[in-house]
Write an enzyme that holds these catalytic residues in place. Sequence first.
Site, PDB file in Angstrom:
ATOM      1  CD  GLU A 189     -45.970 100.523  26.552  1.00  0.00           C
ATOM      2  OE1 GLU A 189     -45.071 101.242  28.026  1.00  0.00           O
ATOM      3  OE2 GLU A 189     -46.140  99.431  26.494  1.00  0.00           O
ATOM      4  CG  HIS A 194     -46.752  97.396  29.674  1.00  0.00           C
ATOM      5  ND1 HIS A 194     -44.862  97.495  29.404  1.00  0.00           N
ATOM      6  CD2 HIS A 194     -45.855  96.446  29.962  1.00  0.00           C
ATOM      7  CE1 HIS A 194     -44.119  97.391  28.555  1.00  0.00           C
ATOM      8  NE2 HIS A 194     -44.371  96.275  29.716  1.00  0.00           N
ATOM      9  CB  ALA A 221     -43.314  89.014  24.540  1.00  0.00           C
ATOM     10  NE  ARG A 222     -39.435  93.382  27.210  1.00  0.00           N
ATOM     11  CZ  ARG A 222     -39.575  92.982  28.963  1.00  0.00           C
ATOM     12  NH1 ARG A 222     -41.100  93.327  28.164  1.00  0.00           N
ATOM     13  NH2 ARG A 222     -39.130  93.060  29.204  1.00  0.00           N
ATOM     14  CB  ILE A 238     -43.145  83.843  30.129  1.00  0.00           C
ATOM     15  CG1 ILE A 238     -42.843  84.618  30.860  1.00  0.00           C
ATOM     16  CG2 ILE A 238     -44.955  84.448  29.328  1.00  0.00           C
ATOM     17  CD1 ILE A 238     -42.805  85.939  30.606  1.00  0.00           C
ATOM     18  CG  ASP A 275     -49.999  94.123  28.098  1.00  0.00           C
ATOM     19  OD1 ASP A 275     -50.952  95.260  28.843  1.00  0.00           O
ATOM     20  OD2 ASP A 275     -48.656  94.412  28.372  1.00  0.00           O
TER      21      ASP A 275
END
Length: 347
Positions: free
Chosen positions: A293, A312, A263-264, A184, A288
């Site tokens: 969540e 996300h 990413a995370r 990425i 994101d």
Amino acid sequence: MKEIKILCVYDGYITKDIMSGMKELEKFGAHITMINDDQIKNVGDVTNRMLLLEQKGIAEAPTCRTLLENCSDKEILVVHCTSVNKEILEACSKLQAVVVLRGGIENVDSSELAKRQIPLMNASLRSADAVSDAAVGMMIAENKNIARSHHYMKEGRWVKSYINQRYIRNMNKCTVGLIGYGAIGSRVAKKLKGFESQILVYDPFVSKEQIEKDGVKVVELDQLLETSDFVSVHLRLSDKTKKFMGKREFAQMKKTAYFINTARAGLVDTEALTDALKNREIGGAAIDVFDQEPLPKGHPYLNLENVTLTSHLAGTSSDTPVVSVEIGVQKLKDYLTRMAEEDNEED
């Protein structure tokens, strides 16, 4: 050619029709069986499962009973987000390989696989284009106030001045720091070259020579943080990278710099980032992924003017499920070809 039994588990994201692409392997002597994981019905179930795996590990993820009931005589398992845990592995007496049709491998007990010397393959590049597109888009959206302006106009407000007014920049005048240069991060760099941005890279897991072949500059983390107008993180989450971005790192960034995370969530100390944004220690952020969540009501991010939030979505693309299966098919073609060659040598 010896027949090999492959069990493919589809779900609400990689559907039965898309998983049917695996039938191409029948030309290589594979017998394909397909079953459904009805615990994963849609994209929301996928992101919920991924968050569970990230935060609590494979031991806390549920076992797909249909998989358990059908795996005993199978030699290869192909899954998306379905758990391949110790219970499943103990039921697979003939297992030779596992394929995960996603970039991460958190839904597989990889340590148990290693003990059994069973190879694990994954679709590491499946979301690379989708996420890298999103990362660049998030940079521009936060810098140019795209989401904020849209929101205000929906409210009937014509807003021309924003909190970042004095440091809205042209991308060709900006330095972008990429933390992580895998599938990425390297694509983000390639796309940013079209904007003529200067690109700095820090990645302790990739050699300097490999990175510099792409015409980008490798620097130490401190230099990247101190000089970048955008800092975008693209590391895999592990014990070594958990809360990689914390109070110290945000304090080193420019007061006008933007932080991007597609990413995370676990790569970032959320409290430290919230404080940095609230106290204007950095210019803004685009995020994101989140520790919880959906993002709960009252979360401090929701009261900040200098942040762009998406639910996300970075890896979401109608192309991703098909690409996932295409990658899995190619990896299994290579695997089955090697197995056939080894069998011929023994004969």
